[in-house]
Design a protein around this motif. Structure first.
Motif, short mmCIF file in Angstrom:
data_model
loop_
_atom_site.label_atom_id
_atom_site.label_comp_id
_atom_site.label_asym_id
_atom_site.label_seq_id
_atom_site.Cartn_x
_atom_site.Cartn_y
_atom_site.Cartn_z
N ASP A 30 0.85 -1.19 0.00
CA ASP A 30 0.00 0.00 0.00
C ASP A 30 0.88 1.24 0.00
O ASP A 30 1.82 1.36 0.81
N VAL A 31 0.55 2.16 -0.91
CA VAL A 31 1.33 3.38 -1.08
C VAL A 31 0.41 4.58 -0.86
O VAL A 31 -0.62 4.70 -1.53
N GLY A 32 0.77 5.44 0.08
CA GLY A 32 -0.10 6.58 0.41
C GLY A 32 0.67 7.87 0.52
O GLY A 32 1.86 7.90 0.83
N ALA A 33 -0.04 8.99 0.28
CA ALA A 33 0.53 10.33 0.43
C ALA A 33 -0.59 11.30 0.74
O ALA A 33 -1.67 11.22 0.14
N GLU A 34 -0.33 12.21 1.69
CA GLU A 34 -1.35 13.16 2.09
C GLU A 34 -0.69 14.41 2.67
O GLU A 34 0.30 14.31 3.40
N SER A 35 -1.25 15.56 2.33
CA SER A 35 -0.76 16.82 2.88
C SER A 35 -1.49 17.13 4.18
O SER A 35 -2.71 16.99 4.27
N SER A 36 -0.72 17.54 5.18
CA SER A 36 -1.30 17.88 6.48
C SER A 36 -0.57 19.10 7.01
O SER A 36 0.65 19.06 7.22
N ASP A 37 -1.32 20.21 7.25
CA ASP A 37 -0.71 21.47 7.68
C ASP A 37 0.35 21.89 6.66
O ASP A 37 0.05 22.07 5.50
N ASP A 38 1.60 21.99 7.09
CA ASP A 38 2.67 22.40 6.19
C ASP A 38 3.58 21.23 5.82
O ASP A 38 4.73 21.43 5.40
N MET A 39 3.09 19.99 5.99
CA MET A 39 3.90 18.81 5.73
C MET A 39 3.23 17.90 4.70
O MET A 39 2.00 17.83 4.62
N LEU A 40 4.07 17.24 3.92
CA LEU A 40 3.61 16.18 3.04
C LEU A 40 4.06 14.86 3.64
O LEU A 40 5.25 14.64 3.86
N GLU A 41 3.11 14.00 3.93
CA GLU A 41 3.42 12.73 4.57
C GLU A 41 3.29 11.58 3.57
O GLU A 41 2.26 11.44 2.92
N LEU A 42 4.33 10.78 3.48
CA LEU A 42 4.35 9.60 2.61
C LEU A 42 4.39 8.36 3.49
O LEU A 42 5.15 8.30 4.45
N VAL A 43 3.58 7.36 3.13
CA VAL A 43 3.53 6.12 3.91
C VAL A 43 3.52 4.92 2.97
O VAL A 43 2.73 4.87 2.02
N ILE A 44 4.39 3.97 3.24
CA ILE A 44 4.44 2.71 2.50
C ILE A 44 4.23 1.58 3.50
O ILE A 44 4.91 1.51 4.52
N ARG A 45 3.29 0.69 3.18
CA ARG A 45 3.03 -0.45 4.06
C ARG A 45 3.12 -1.74 3.24
O ARG A 45 2.42 -1.91 2.25
N ALA A 46 4.02 -2.62 3.66
CA ALA A 46 4.19 -3.91 3.00
C ALA A 46 3.81 -5.02 3.97
O ALA A 46 4.25 -5.02 5.12
N GLU A 47 2.98 -5.93 3.49
CA GLU A 47 2.52 -7.04 4.34
C GLU A 47 2.57 -8.32 3.55
O GLU A 47 2.08 -8.39 2.41
N GLY A 48 3.15 -9.36 4.13
CA GLY A 48 3.24 -10.63 3.44
C GLY A 48 3.77 -11.72 4.36
O GLY A 48 4.15 -11.46 5.50
N PRO A 49 3.81 -12.96 3.85
CA PRO A 49 4.25 -14.09 4.68
C PRO A 49 5.72 -14.02 5.07
O PRO A 49 6.13 -14.59 6.08
N ARG A 50 6.54 -13.31 4.27
CA ARG A 50 7.94 -13.13 4.65
C ARG A 50 8.43 -11.78 4.12
O ARG A 50 8.29 -11.50 2.93
N ILE A 51 8.97 -10.98 5.01
CA ILE A 51 9.51 -9.67 4.64
C ILE A 51 10.99 -9.65 4.99
O ILE A 51 11.38 -9.97 6.12
N LEU A 52 11.81 -9.27 4.01
CA LEU A 52 13.25 -9.26 4.22
C LEU A 52 13.81 -7.93 3.71
O LEU A 52 13.97 -7.74 2.51
N LEU A 53 14.05 -7.01 4.62
CA LEU A 53 14.72 -5.75 4.30
C LEU A 53 16.12 -5.83 4.87
O LEU A 53 16.31 -5.85 6.09
N ASP A 54 17.10 -5.90 3.98
CA ASP A 54 18.49 -6.07 4.40
C ASP A 54 18.90 -4.97 5.39
O ASP A 54 18.54 -3.81 5.22
N PRO A 55 19.62 -5.33 6.44
CA PRO A 55 20.07 -4.33 7.42
C PRO A 55 20.85 -3.18 6.79
O PRO A 55 20.79 -2.05 7.27
N THR A 56 21.59 -3.47 5.70
CA THR A 56 22.33 -2.40 5.03
C THR A 56 21.38 -1.39 4.41
O THR A 56 21.63 -0.17 4.48
N LEU A 57 20.29 -1.87 3.82
CA LEU A 57 19.30 -0.95 3.25
C LEU A 57 18.62 -0.15 4.35
O LEU A 57 18.37 1.06 4.20
N ARG A 58 18.30 -0.80 5.44
CA ARG A 58 17.67 -0.11 6.58
C ARG A 58 18.59 1.00 7.09
O ARG A 58 18.15 2.14 7.32
#
Length: 213
Positions: A132-160
């Motif tokens: 899920d990919v979302g974006a919304e303006s609030s006050d003077d900020m633009l907020e971006l949100v990415i949500r990934a859900e699945g049976p296995r999630i692997l984000l390499d520590p180097t990328l983090r």
């Protein structure tokens, strides 16, 4: 990292992602040259069509995600960004895509950041799932949100680490080029990136960017 180094790393990522569909195009053409059976030729044409679409979709995506964006003062139609992301994580993939972006346009830099974060989260869904990919303006900020859900999630520590802090020990690995670009885009805009703690089934990536006058 200087601009030339970043360009080299991003080109390496582009070449890596295009290797498979372009190789399939080459194989399909070679098969067509030697194949006389009508049914097999039809299958070759299907292979060529699928590979051509995959190549075009990846190029459209990387043009927006990695290409020269022109700064945060210019904007891009969000539907173009949505189409680019759907081309990479479309129905043929094991990832279901949700697009929840408010507004018809976003700053070009924000679009680049959004797409790079989405690509990182999508790649982390090693066994498929929902993105899920979302974006919304609030006050003077633009907020971006990415949500990934699945049976296995692997984000390499180097990328983090690269997403949160940029260059580690003065160097960036080629596989972390997109994460470094995302970190740089957020920092240059005066914003920041947040990551959820490692989890078995959910990954949240957020970014808050000040809106320009």
């Amino acid at each position: 990292m200087n601009a030339a180094d970043l360009a080299s790393l991003l080109c390496s990522r582009l070449c890596h992602d295009l290797m498979s569909p372009v190789g399939a195009l080459n194989n399909g053409i070679e098969l067509m040259a030697d194949e006389q059976d009508p049914e097999m030729r039809e299958k070759c044409l299907e292979l060529l069509g699928e590979s051509a679409r995959a190549s075009a979709n990846k190029l459209k995506f990387f043009r927006l995600a990695f290409g020269a964006a022109g700064g945060f003062g210019d904007s891009i139609d969000t539907r173009e960004a949505q189409a680019a992301l759907e081309g990479v994580f479309g129905r043929e993939r094991r990832i279901e895509l949700g697009w929840i972006v408010a507004g018809d346009k976003l700053p070009k830099g924000a679009i680049k950041l959004l797409l790079n974060l989405a690509l990182l989260a999508g790649d982390a869904l090693v066994r498929g799932g929902r993105l899920d990919v979302g974006a919304e303006s609030s006050d003077d900020m633009l907020e971006l949100v990415i949500r990934a859900e699945g049976p296995r999630i692997l984000l390499d520590p180097t990328l983090r680490e690269t997403l949160l802090n940029g260059q580690a020990n003065g160097a960036v690995e080629p596989r972390a080029a997109g994460a470094w670009l995302a970190h740089s885009l957020a920092a240059e805009a005066g914003g920041s990136i947040q990551l959820s703690d490692p989890s078995a089934e959910t990954l949240l990536i957020g970014a808050a960017l000040p809106l320009q006058d």
